[in-house]
Motif scaffolding. Structure first.
Motif, short mmCIF file in Angstrom:
data_model
loop_
_atom_site.label_atom_id
_atom_site.label_comp_id
_atom_site.label_asym_id
_atom_site.label_seq_id
_atom_site.Cartn_x
_atom_site.Cartn_y
_atom_site.Cartn_z
N GLY A 165 0.72 -1.33 -0.05
CA GLY A 165 0.13 -0.05 -0.04
C GLY A 165 0.78 1.29 -0.03
O GLY A 165 1.97 1.27 0.68
N ALA A 166 0.36 2.42 -0.51
CA ALA A 166 1.08 3.78 -0.74
C ALA A 166 1.45 4.18 0.74
O ALA A 166 2.24 5.14 0.76
N MET A 167 0.30 4.16 1.56
CA MET A 167 0.20 4.77 2.91
C MET A 167 0.24 4.04 4.11
O MET A 167 0.10 4.46 5.11
N GLY A 168 0.83 2.81 3.81
CA GLY A 168 0.96 2.02 5.28
C GLY A 168 1.88 2.56 6.18
O GLY A 168 1.69 2.80 7.60
N LEU A 169 2.99 3.27 5.70
CA LEU A 169 3.77 3.71 6.80
C LEU A 169 3.44 5.22 7.30
O LEU A 169 3.72 5.53 8.67
N ASP A 170 2.56 5.92 6.61
CA ASP A 170 1.67 7.19 6.98
C ASP A 170 0.80 6.68 8.17
O ASP A 170 0.72 7.52 9.36
N MET A 171 0.12 5.42 7.94
CA MET A 171 -0.68 4.96 8.94
C MET A 171 -0.04 4.74 10.15
O MET A 171 -0.52 5.05 11.29
N MET A 172 1.14 4.06 9.96
CA MET A 172 1.86 3.72 11.20
C MET A 172 2.38 4.78 12.00
O MET A 172 2.32 5.01 13.38
N LEU A 173 2.82 5.89 11.38
CA LEU A 173 3.70 6.91 12.04
C LEU A 173 3.04 8.54 12.34
O LEU A 173 3.05 9.02 13.25
N ARG A 174 1.86 8.50 11.51
CA ARG A 174 1.60 9.94 11.56
C ARG A 174 -0.07 9.99 11.84
O ARG A 174 -0.77 10.82 11.38
N THR A 175 -0.70 8.81 12.04
CA THR A 175 -2.29 8.98 12.31
C THR A 175 -2.41 8.76 13.98
O THR A 175 -1.64 7.87 14.62
N CYS A 176 -3.74 9.14 14.39
CA CYS A 176 -4.16 8.91 15.78
C CYS A 176 -5.58 8.50 15.59
O CYS A 176 -6.41 9.20 14.87
N THR A 177 -5.99 7.40 16.46
CA THR A 177 -7.48 7.33 16.49
C THR A 177 -8.08 7.31 17.88
O THR A 177 -7.42 7.43 18.61
N VAL A 178 -9.45 7.27 17.81
CA VAL A 178 -9.95 6.99 19.18
C VAL A 178 -11.03 5.64 18.77
O VAL A 178 -11.73 5.79 17.60
N GLN A 179 -11.30 4.65 19.65
CA GLN A 179 -12.07 3.56 19.31
C GLN A 179 -12.67 3.32 20.43
O GLN A 179 -12.26 3.58 21.53
N VAL A 180 -13.63 2.45 20.44
CA VAL A 180 -14.22 1.73 21.72
C VAL A 180 -14.42 0.46 21.46
O VAL A 180 -14.74 -0.18 20.44
N ASN A 181 -14.37 -0.51 22.40
CA ASN A 181 -14.45 -1.97 22.50
C ASN A 181 -15.77 -2.47 23.18
O ASN A 181 -16.05 -2.05 24.48
N LEU A 182 -16.75 -2.96 22.49
CA LEU A 182 -17.89 -3.37 23.07
C LEU A 182 -18.10 -4.97 23.00
O LEU A 182 -17.64 -5.72 22.20
N ASP A 183 -19.13 -5.39 24.06
CA ASP A 183 -19.18 -6.93 24.16
C ASP A 183 -20.47 -7.10 23.39
O ASP A 183 -21.33 -6.45 22.57
N PHE A 184 -20.47 -8.51 22.83
CA PHE A 184 -21.68 -9.11 22.47
C PHE A 184 -22.19 -10.22 23.31
O PHE A 184 -21.28 -10.75 24.06
N GLY A 185 -23.47 -10.82 23.08
CA GLY A 185 -24.08 -11.64 23.92
C GLY A 185 -23.98 -12.97 23.37
O GLY A 185 -23.32 -14.12 23.84
N THR A 186 -24.50 -13.23 22.06
CA THR A 186 -24.42 -14.42 21.18
C THR A 186 -23.73 -14.42 19.90
O THR A 186 -23.38 -13.36 19.69
N GLU A 187 -23.75 -15.55 19.22
CA GLU A 187 -23.05 -15.30 17.88
C GLU A 187 -23.92 -14.46 17.02
O GLU A 187 -23.62 -13.52 16.36
N ALA A 188 -25.26 -14.63 17.30
CA ALA A 188 -26.26 -13.89 16.34
C ALA A 188 -26.11 -12.30 16.54
O ALA A 188 -26.32 -11.65 15.79
N ASP A 189 -26.08 -12.12 18.12
CA ASP A 189 -25.79 -10.79 18.40
C ASP A 189 -24.66 -9.94 18.03
O ASP A 189 -24.65 -9.05 17.63
N MET A 190 -23.40 -11.04 18.04
CA MET A 190 -22.16 -10.60 17.42
C MET A 190 -22.54 -10.29 15.87
O MET A 190 -22.14 -9.09 15.40
N VAL A 191 -23.15 -10.78 15.29
CA VAL A 191 -23.25 -10.76 13.64
C VAL A 191 -23.91 -9.24 13.45
O VAL A 191 -23.61 -8.42 12.59
N GLU A 192 -25.12 -9.32 14.10
CA GLU A 192 -25.94 -8.00 13.93
C GLU A 192 -25.19 -6.70 14.37
O GLU A 192 -25.14 -5.84 13.67
N LYS A 193 -24.57 -6.61 15.30
CA LYS A 193 -23.56 -5.75 15.86
C LYS A 193 -22.58 -5.46 14.89
O LYS A 193 -22.29 -4.28 14.89
#
Length: 447
Positions: A165-193
């Motif tokens: 990829g042309a910008m993989g090193l930029d992703m590594m060095l020059r980007t910042c994110t915010v993310q959230v980690n959330l749970d699931f109940g069942t396999e069907a719940d995981m799929v819908e989420k």
């Protein structure tokens, strides 16, 4: 990105075993938690330069924070992270400083955790002359200006990324994110989420757009970070169509991950380069030039952390599409997704919202939003209008929890009402008050 974890030496005997690894994340709704992760760029107040690992840089900051009860995480003897009370601090490749928050019961606890982290970081960084700014893409530094952190996995990725990829090193060095980690109940719940969050991830990218500058000037995007991810290693990124196929579940996702090329395995505390093989090939034939090494469940757990889809399934779901931003926006991200996915009625409403969106249209939207953000046309409307509907669903979901958490959505209400993202605000200041001086963003965004 993750700190190295504990190895599980259990041999792998079947794909079902891999699917069961994901299934073990299933939890009863009363046990669902919220884990927020956010990154920020360090800079020296004196010259705005990004700090190196050492001297008087990131290592010294990590060592100072150990006085607050954080225990070091080492890589080849170097502290490259910290851990305390189920939370961790880790380093992105260019020294971006990341809090991986503990799994917490509600958004009020997440907000308190964020405030405590910022206070501790400010206290530890002040004697070093350091400040921190959460922005989606570094507004001044060229790629060559960024330091590299001494983590073994990054050395392997540094060599591999330019091949895919042309910008993989930029992703590594020059980007910042915010993310959230959330749970699931069942396999069907995981799929819908998973389907909801993948479909709405381009909308989140637009709402949280916060990277309009690069190398001291406007870059033509509202979220250059979003653009970078469209030019990074297509084998492991984006919105995988497989998640929308009939019969999708833990087993089918495992099959998908098996065919993602590998980066590394760990043996005796050492990273072993595994590029050139998929995990499926590793299971069947071992690694070229590494006789006697067989795949283990610990290898699988590490490999899953190298899948960078816009929503990543582990033993929970990671929403990965947003730029880092102000503290209020760092909190708005988990509020948005918690509201959508932790209320049954809201989850069903969100499913109805995205039900008729073809996956090809979602993938095309992902490519379009970095430039035009909420003004992007979609399904006969603008994304700004779609965002208003999604936020209304999230608000209903938070109200159903009965904890007064809906107040954390207010920054998103303001963005939709005005049409002005964080990126648009910075561009306005750049044109007017800053008189074309991008460097002023550090003082304005510092936390």
């Amino acid at each position: 990105m993750s700190n190295p974890g504990e190895a599980d030496l259990t041999p792998i005997t079947s794909v079902r075993q891999l699917a069961d690894w994901f299934a073990q994340g299933s939890k009863a709704p009363g046990d669902w938690a919220i884990g927020t992760e956010h990154e920020k760029f360090g800079f020296y107040h004196a010259n705005l330069a990004p700090p190196p690992y050492e001297p008087a840089g990131i290592r010294a900051l990590l060592e100072s924070l150990q006085g607050q009860g954080w225990a070091p995480i080492l890589d080849n003897g170097n502290p490259i992270g910290l851990t305390r009370d189920k939370a961790s601090i880790s380093l992105e490749p260019g020294g971006q400083f990341e809090l991986s928050g503990a799994p917490l019961p509600d958004l009020h606890a997440a907000w308190a955790e964020l405030q405590n982290h910022l206070e501790e970081t400010r206290a530890a960084s002040a004697p070093l002359g350091l400040g921190f700014a959460p922005l989606g893409f570094h507004p001044l530094a060229q790629r060559a200006d960024m330091p590299w952190m001494p983590k073994g996995r990054y050395a392997i990725m540094r060599q591999y990324m330019p091949r895919v990829g042309a910008m993989g090193l930029d992703m590594m060095l020059r980007t910042c994110t915010v993310q959230v980690n959330l749970d699931f109940g069942t396999e069907a719940d995981m799929v819908e989420k998973l389907r909801i969050s993948l479909a709405l991830q381009p909308l989140a990218t637009a709402l949280f757009a916060n990277s309009p500058f690069a190398e001291g000037k406007p870059n033509g995007f509202r979220t250059l970070r979003g653009r970078v991810w469209t030019e990074t290693d297509p084998d492991r990124t984006g919105i995988p169509a497989v998640a929308f196929e009939d019969g999708f579940g833990f087993q089918r996702f495992s099959e998908y991950v098996l065919d993602v090329p590998m980066y590394f395995i760990m043996r005796e505390g050492r990273y072993v380069d595994a590029t050139g093989s998929t995990f499926r090939q590793f299971m069947a034939k071992g690694l070229p030039g590494q006789p006697g090494i067989e795949a283990t469940m610990g290898d699988w757990a590490d490999h899953v952390t190298t899948v960078f889809t816009d929503v990543r399934l582990k033993r929970f779901l990671e929403m990965r599409g947003a730029d880092a931003g102000s503290p209020e926006m760092l909190q708005a991200l988990p509020a948005f997704w918690t509201g959508l996915l932790y209320s049954d009625a809201a989850q069903k409403a969100a499913t109805a919202l995205v039900r008729d969106w073809p996956v090809a249209d979602i993938q095309a939207l992902r490519r379009a939003v970095p430039a035009t953000a909420l003004a992007t046309p979609f399904q006969g409307r603008t994304l700004r209008e779609v965002a208003a509907d999604a936020i209304a669903i999230a608000r209903d979901g938070l109200r159903a929890r009965g904890l007064g958490e809906e107040t954390f959505l207010e920054p998103l209400d303001a963005i939709v009402a005005s049409g002005e993202t964080q990126a648009d605000r910075w561009l306005r200041l750049y044109r007017d008050e800053w008189q074309g001086d991008v460097s002023r963003i550090f003082q304005a965004a510092a936390i």
